[in-house]
Design a protein around this motif. Structure first.
Motif, PDB file in Angstrom:
ATOM      1  N   GLN B   6       0.840  -1.193   0.000  1.00  0.00           N
ATOM      2  CA  GLN B   6       0.000   0.000   0.000  1.00  0.00           C
ATOM      3  C   GLN B   6       0.874   1.241   0.000  1.00  0.00           C
ATOM      4  O   GLN B   6       1.906   1.305   0.667  1.00  0.00           O
ATOM      5  CB  GLN B   6      -0.905   0.035   1.230  1.00  0.00           C
ATOM      6  CG  GLN B   6      -2.112  -0.854   1.142  1.00  0.00           C
ATOM      7  CD  GLN B   6      -3.064  -0.655   2.306  1.00  0.00           C
ATOM      8  OE1 GLN B   6      -3.380  -1.605   3.015  1.00  0.00           O
ATOM      9  NE2 GLN B   6      -3.518   0.570   2.511  1.00  0.00           N
ATOM     10  N   LYS B   7       0.412   2.245  -0.741  1.00  0.00           N
ATOM     11  CA  LYS B   7       1.069   3.539  -0.759  1.00  0.00           C
ATOM     12  C   LYS B   7       0.020   4.631  -0.655  1.00  0.00           C
ATOM     13  O   LYS B   7      -1.030   4.529  -1.305  1.00  0.00           O
ATOM     14  CB  LYS B   7       1.846   3.725  -2.066  1.00  0.00           C
ATOM     15  CG  LYS B   7       3.040   2.847  -2.236  1.00  0.00           C
ATOM     16  CD  LYS B   7       3.724   3.159  -3.563  1.00  0.00           C
ATOM     17  CE  LYS B   7       4.927   2.270  -3.785  1.00  0.00           C
ATOM     18  NZ  LYS B   7       5.593   2.552  -5.083  1.00  0.00           N
ATOM     19  N   PRO B   8       0.248   5.681   0.089  1.00  0.00           N
ATOM     20  CA  PRO B   8       1.375   5.854   1.004  1.00  0.00           C
ATOM     21  C   PRO B   8       1.181   5.050   2.280  1.00  0.00           C
ATOM     22  O   PRO B   8       0.073   4.635   2.599  1.00  0.00           O
ATOM     23  CB  PRO B   8       1.320   7.350   1.298  1.00  0.00           C
ATOM     24  CG  PRO B   8      -0.139   7.670   1.245  1.00  0.00           C
ATOM     25  CD  PRO B   8      -0.701   6.806   0.153  1.00  0.00           C
ATOM     26  N   SER B   9       2.237   4.847   3.019  1.00  0.00           N
ATOM     27  CA  SER B   9       2.099   4.148   4.294  1.00  0.00           C
ATOM     28  C   SER B   9       1.513   5.076   5.358  1.00  0.00           C
ATOM     29  O   SER B   9       0.838   4.627   6.288  1.00  0.00           O
ATOM     30  CB  SER B   9       3.448   3.600   4.754  1.00  0.00           C
ATOM     31  OG  SER B   9       4.380   4.661   4.866  1.00  0.00           O
ATOM     32  N   ARG B  10       1.810   6.350   5.217  1.00  0.00           N
ATOM     33  CA  ARG B  10       1.210   7.337   6.110  1.00  0.00           C
ATOM     34  C   ARG B  10       1.261   8.700   5.443  1.00  0.00           C
ATOM     35  O   ARG B  10       2.090   8.938   4.566  1.00  0.00           O
ATOM     36  CB  ARG B  10       1.914   7.378   7.467  1.00  0.00           C
ATOM     37  CG  ARG B  10       3.392   7.704   7.426  1.00  0.00           C
ATOM     38  CD  ARG B  10       3.970   7.770   8.827  1.00  0.00           C
ATOM     39  NE  ARG B  10       3.884   6.498   9.506  1.00  0.00           N
ATOM     40  CZ  ARG B  10       3.378   6.357  10.726  1.00  0.00           C
ATOM     41  NH1 ARG B  10       2.898   7.382  11.378  1.00  0.00           N
ATOM     42  NH2 ARG B  10       3.336   5.173  11.302  1.00  0.00           N
ATOM     43  N   ASP B  11       0.346   9.565   5.844  1.00  0.00           N
ATOM     44  CA  ASP B  11       0.337  10.911   5.296  1.00  0.00           C
ATOM     45  C   ASP B  11      -0.418  11.827   6.256  1.00  0.00           C
ATOM     46  O   ASP B  11      -1.295  11.378   7.001  1.00  0.00           O
ATOM     47  CB  ASP B  11      -0.325  10.927   3.914  1.00  0.00           C
ATOM     48  CG  ASP B  11       0.164  12.070   3.044  1.00  0.00           C
ATOM     49  OD1 ASP B  11       0.003  11.987   1.821  1.00  0.00           O
ATOM     50  OD2 ASP B  11       0.709  13.052   3.601  1.00  0.00           O
ATOM     51  N   ILE B  21      -5.138   6.301  -2.176  1.00  0.00           N
ATOM     52  CA  ILE B  21      -4.320   5.221  -1.643  1.00  0.00           C
ATOM     53  C   ILE B  21      -4.259   4.111  -2.686  1.00  0.00           C
ATOM     54  O   ILE B  21      -5.281   3.730  -3.264  1.00  0.00           O
ATOM     55  CB  ILE B  21      -4.936   4.673  -0.344  1.00  0.00           C
ATOM     56  CG1 ILE B  21      -5.076   5.793   0.691  1.00  0.00           C
ATOM     57  CG2 ILE B  21      -4.084   3.539   0.219  1.00  0.00           C
ATOM     58  CD1 ILE B  21      -5.953   5.427   1.865  1.00  0.00           C
ATOM     59  N   CYS B  23      -3.156   0.178  -3.816  1.00  0.00           N
ATOM     60  CA  CYS B  23      -2.984  -1.181  -3.306  1.00  0.00           C
ATOM     61  C   CYS B  23      -2.548  -2.080  -4.449  1.00  0.00           C
ATOM     62  O   CYS B  23      -3.259  -2.195  -5.455  1.00  0.00           O
ATOM     63  CB  CYS B  23      -4.280  -1.685  -2.692  1.00  0.00           C
ATOM     64  SG  CYS B  23      -4.206  -3.392  -2.103  1.00  0.00           S
ATOM     65  N   SER B 111      -2.565   2.233   5.382  1.00  0.00           N
ATOM     66  CA  SER B 111      -2.168   3.619   5.132  1.00  0.00           C
ATOM     67  C   SER B 111      -2.759   4.459   6.249  1.00  0.00           C
ATOM     68  O   SER B 111      -3.979   4.549   6.390  1.00  0.00           O
ATOM     69  CB  SER B 111      -2.698   4.093   3.774  1.00  0.00           C
ATOM     70  OG  SER B 111      -2.185   3.311   2.723  1.00  0.00           O
TER      71      SER B 111
END
Lengths: 114, 116
Positions: B6-11, B21, B23, B111
């Motif tokens: 998954q991208k991003p992992s955090r934001d 997001i 996948c 994410s």
């Protein structure tokens, strides 16, 4: 629609204590039952699952669960917990409706003290 | 098992903006699911994404708020639109393997979105 209840929200145990986490579901038909674990900072992992057959299922890391159809329950057990078992535990269910998505319980936070 | 990225992992996002997001799965799967895990809570299914058809949304979730794409059997996106602080959550992509209704569900690492 099906639902899952986990009555223990937060459990604190000492190492070597026995563990039993409750899980009840509501659905009158055929169910598949799962326990997932989420260690701090990690993603969900499958502990064990029940589809059919022997109602006592064994999973990874010494965990087991018993499906009792008459009680609509699928409680998770471990005879002797370790500090590394500290995590969030989720019970989940799918049903024979063909909808493959899981319905999760609210989770139980287990804290094992050394 | 399935490898799910998954991208991003955090934001960290500003109120009123939108975030998509992604996948990516390491092999073809028929059904992909998007879940939300709000702080201190369990996982709630947002929608089921099937390739070649529109996503199926759960009660309380609508396409305008959470549009989903599923262009092929290994990829899906979830957009969180017009974000508010209440959308701060971990969003998880999951897939199922196996036949019938006995497939195991695998999860990505999620994410983590924080909306200011």
């Amino acid at each position: 629609a099906q639902s899952v209840s986990q009555h223990n929200h937060h459990v604190i145990l000492s190492e070597a204590a026995s563990l039993e986490l409750g899980c009840n579901y509501s659905y009158g038909g055929t169910v598949n039952l799962f326990w997932y674990v989420q260690y701090p900072g990690q993603h969900l992992q499958l502990l064990l699952k029940y589809f059919s057959g022997d109602p006592l299922v064994k999973g990874i890391k010494g965990f087991e669960a018993e499906f009792i159809k008459s009680k609509f329950s699928f409680n998770l057990r471990k005879p002797s917990v370790q500090w590394s078992d500290t995590a969030e535990y989720f019970c989940a269910v799918t049903t024979d409706t063909g909808r493959r998505a899981l319905t999760f319980g609210s989770g139980t936070r287990l804290q094992v003290q050394p | 098992s399935a490898v799910i990225s998954q991208k991003p992992s955090r934001d960290i996002c500003q109120r009123g903006t939108s975030l998509t997001i992604q996948c990516q799965v390491d092999s073809q799967v028929t059904m992909m699911f998007w879940y939300r895990q709000q702080p201190g809570q369990s996982l709630t299914l947002i929608a089921t994404a099937n390739q070649g058809s529109e996503a199926t949304y759960e009660s309380g979730f609508v396409i305008d708020k959470f549009p989903i794409s599923r262009p092929n059997l290994t990829f899906s996106t979830l957009t969180v639109s017009n974000m508010s602080p209440e959308d701060s959550s971990i969003y998880l992509c999951s897939v199922t393997r196996g036949t019938g209704v006995t497939g195991e569900l695998f999860f990505g690492e999620g994410s983590r979105l924080t909306v200011l």
